[in-house]
Motif scaffolding. Structure first.
Motif, PDB file in Angstrom:
ATOM      1  N   ARG A   6       0.847  -1.189   0.000  1.00  0.00           N
ATOM      2  CA  ARG A   6       0.000   0.000   0.000  1.00  0.00           C
ATOM      3  C   ARG A   6       0.885   1.243   0.000  1.00  0.00           C
ATOM      4  O   ARG A   6       1.801   1.374   0.806  1.00  0.00           O
ATOM      5  CB  ARG A   6      -0.906  -0.014   1.227  1.00  0.00           C
ATOM      6  N   LEU A   7       0.602   2.158  -0.919  1.00  0.00           N
ATOM      7  CA  LEU A   7       1.488   3.298  -1.120  1.00  0.00           C
ATOM      8  C   LEU A   7       0.914   4.606  -0.572  1.00  0.00           C
ATOM      9  O   LEU A   7       1.664   5.506  -0.168  1.00  0.00           O
ATOM     10  CB  LEU A   7       1.744   3.452  -2.628  1.00  0.00           C
ATOM     11  N   ASP A   8      -0.429   4.721  -0.554  1.00  0.00           N
ATOM     12  CA  ASP A   8      -0.992   6.045  -0.245  1.00  0.00           C
ATOM     13  C   ASP A   8      -0.789   6.458   1.211  1.00  0.00           C
ATOM     14  O   ASP A   8      -0.987   7.623   1.553  1.00  0.00           O
ATOM     15  CB  ASP A   8      -2.478   6.112  -0.622  1.00  0.00           C
ATOM     16  N   THR A   9      -0.360   5.519   2.041  1.00  0.00           N
ATOM     17  CA  THR A   9      -0.091   5.886   3.437  1.00  0.00           C
ATOM     18  C   THR A   9       1.403   6.169   3.662  1.00  0.00           C
ATOM     19  O   THR A   9       1.808   6.539   4.757  1.00  0.00           O
ATOM     20  CB  THR A   9      -0.533   4.743   4.379  1.00  0.00           C
ATOM     21  N   VAL A  10       2.210   5.989   2.596  1.00  0.00           N
ATOM     22  CA  VAL A  10       3.658   6.212   2.695  1.00  0.00           C
ATOM     23  C   VAL A  10       3.942   7.702   2.474  1.00  0.00           C
ATOM     24  O   VAL A  10       3.423   8.280   1.529  1.00  0.00           O
ATOM     25  CB  VAL A  10       4.396   5.362   1.621  1.00  0.00           C
TER      26      VAL A  10
END
Ligand code: ATP
Length: 354
Positions: free
Chosen positions: A68-72
């Motif tokens: 998951r990228l959008d929380t990075v």
């Protein structure tokens, strides 16, 4: 953060309750050049900033393969960014501007030098490496900004209207330059523009947005020859958009009529006999014929090199735009026809007004 596929799943961003971007679903494959295209305010920059991590999502998710990228946070995504205003350090030389990101990563000095030299060569700034940004032209400054982004070998390069401050000739040159860099470095690029020619000429796939929503995702050829909606057609240069009615229909072949016109065409989207439609035809797809055409009178002729752009009016007052290598003059009576495959009939009510 590397990936073979970057997946946007129903990505949504609202401002004060109003969706600037709604349900963008898209899979970007490594190596692709994607253009986000659409009129001002359609949500292009919002989409790019969501990808970069500069804007938190209001809904949906972004995935780099299974991660998951959008929380990075943005700095840990490690994507390269190039903006319309080059945002270079004015007191640093071209070389130092390009080396800066590598130095921040505390790479060995020899490696910093080698990669910086390579990047300078790549964007053809060898002769200018010692200059300050203020001593460079706009195009050269933009090349520094691009070199600074790609020298870090990012998994994704995000570009927001990078050519909009350049003059017409430079824009054309830089288009080729960016496409060349994309290919030779094997980059994955997401490129925001409102210029359909730029998008068509550079991208592998286009995402056409309108009012924060996807109107069409397709190759340049698909979007250009088969726009999915009348709004995409409008945006892609179908200057003739005529409100007509379906008079005959067999499969996707239709005859559309109204205001003294009767044309054979092709349906795009769900339409039935008797429906009101918007018929889209590009100026280059209307031609002058000797018989069996729509009678019209030439009003305006514009020189455009090998061809002229003609504005003509039918006896019922319908304005037609065409391009031709013939040389009609104002006041001339002409007959106009089009290949039915290039006459596209769209549902008249395919979305919220406009
Ligand atoms: P342009 O080509 O003009 O830059 P765009 O397609 O990039 O346009 P966005 O900048 O993504 O459009 O804006 C989409 C919508 O969201 C617009 O209606 C805009 O007014 C709104 N918007 C964008 N940023 C904000 C913000 N920070 N606060 C409130 N509304 C915003």
């Amino acid at each position: 953060m590397s990936f073979t596929q970057l997946r946007l799943d129903a990505v949504t961003r609202r401002f004060a309750g109003h969706p600037a971007l709604a349900d963008l679903t898209l899979t970007i494959t490594r190596g692709e050049f994607i253009a986000l295209l659409g009129p001002s305010g359609c949500g292009k920059s919002t989409a790019l900033n969501c990808l970069a991590g500069l804007l938190p999502l209001s809904g949906g998710s972004i995935w780099a393969d299974d991660d998951r990228l959008d929380t990075v946070p943005p700095e840990r995504r490690g994507f390269g960014m190039v903006f319309q205003n080059y945002a270079l350090f004015p007191h640093m030389s071209v070389r130092k501007n390009i080396a800066f990101g590598l130095q921040m990563r505390r790479l060995p000095r020899a490696e910093v030098r080698r990669r910086t030299d390579e990047a300078i060569k790549l964007v053809r700034l060898d002769e200018h490496a010692g200059k300050l940004p203020g001593q460079l032209s706009g195009g050269q400054q933009q090349r520094v900004a691009i070199a600074r982004a790609v020298v870090l070998e990012p998994a994704l390069v995000l570009m927001d209207e990078p050519l909009s401050n350049l003059d017409a000739k430079l824009r054309l040159e830089m288009r080729t330059e960016i496409r060349r860099l994309h290919q030779s470095l094997g980059l994955t690029t997401v490129y925001v523009t409102h210029d359909q020619e730029e998008a068509l000429s550079m991208a592998d796939r286009l995402v056409v947005l309108r009012d924060g929503r996807v109107e069409q995702i397709g190759t340049p050829e698909q979007v250009h020859t088969r726009p999915a909606t009348r709004h995409v057609a409008d945006f892609m240069g179908y200057r003739n958009l005529l409100p007509l009615t379906v008079a005959e229909k067999v499969g996707d072949r239709v005859v559309v009529a109204g205001t003294g016109l009767r044309l054979s065409g092709t349906s795009v989207g769900p339409i039935d006999l008797g429906d009101d439609v918007i018929v889209g035809i590009r100026p280059e797809d209307l031609r002058l014929v000797a018989s069996d055409g729509i009678p019209a009178t030439v009003e305006v002729v514009e020189y455009q090199g090998r061809e002229v752009a003609v504005e003509a009016r039918t006896d019922n007052g319908v304005r037609l735009h065409l391009r031709t290598s013939e040389r009609p003059g104002p006041g001339d009576k002409i007959l106009v026809a089009a290949d039915p495959a290039r006459v596209l009939a769209f549902p008249a009510d395919d979305g919220a007004g406009g």
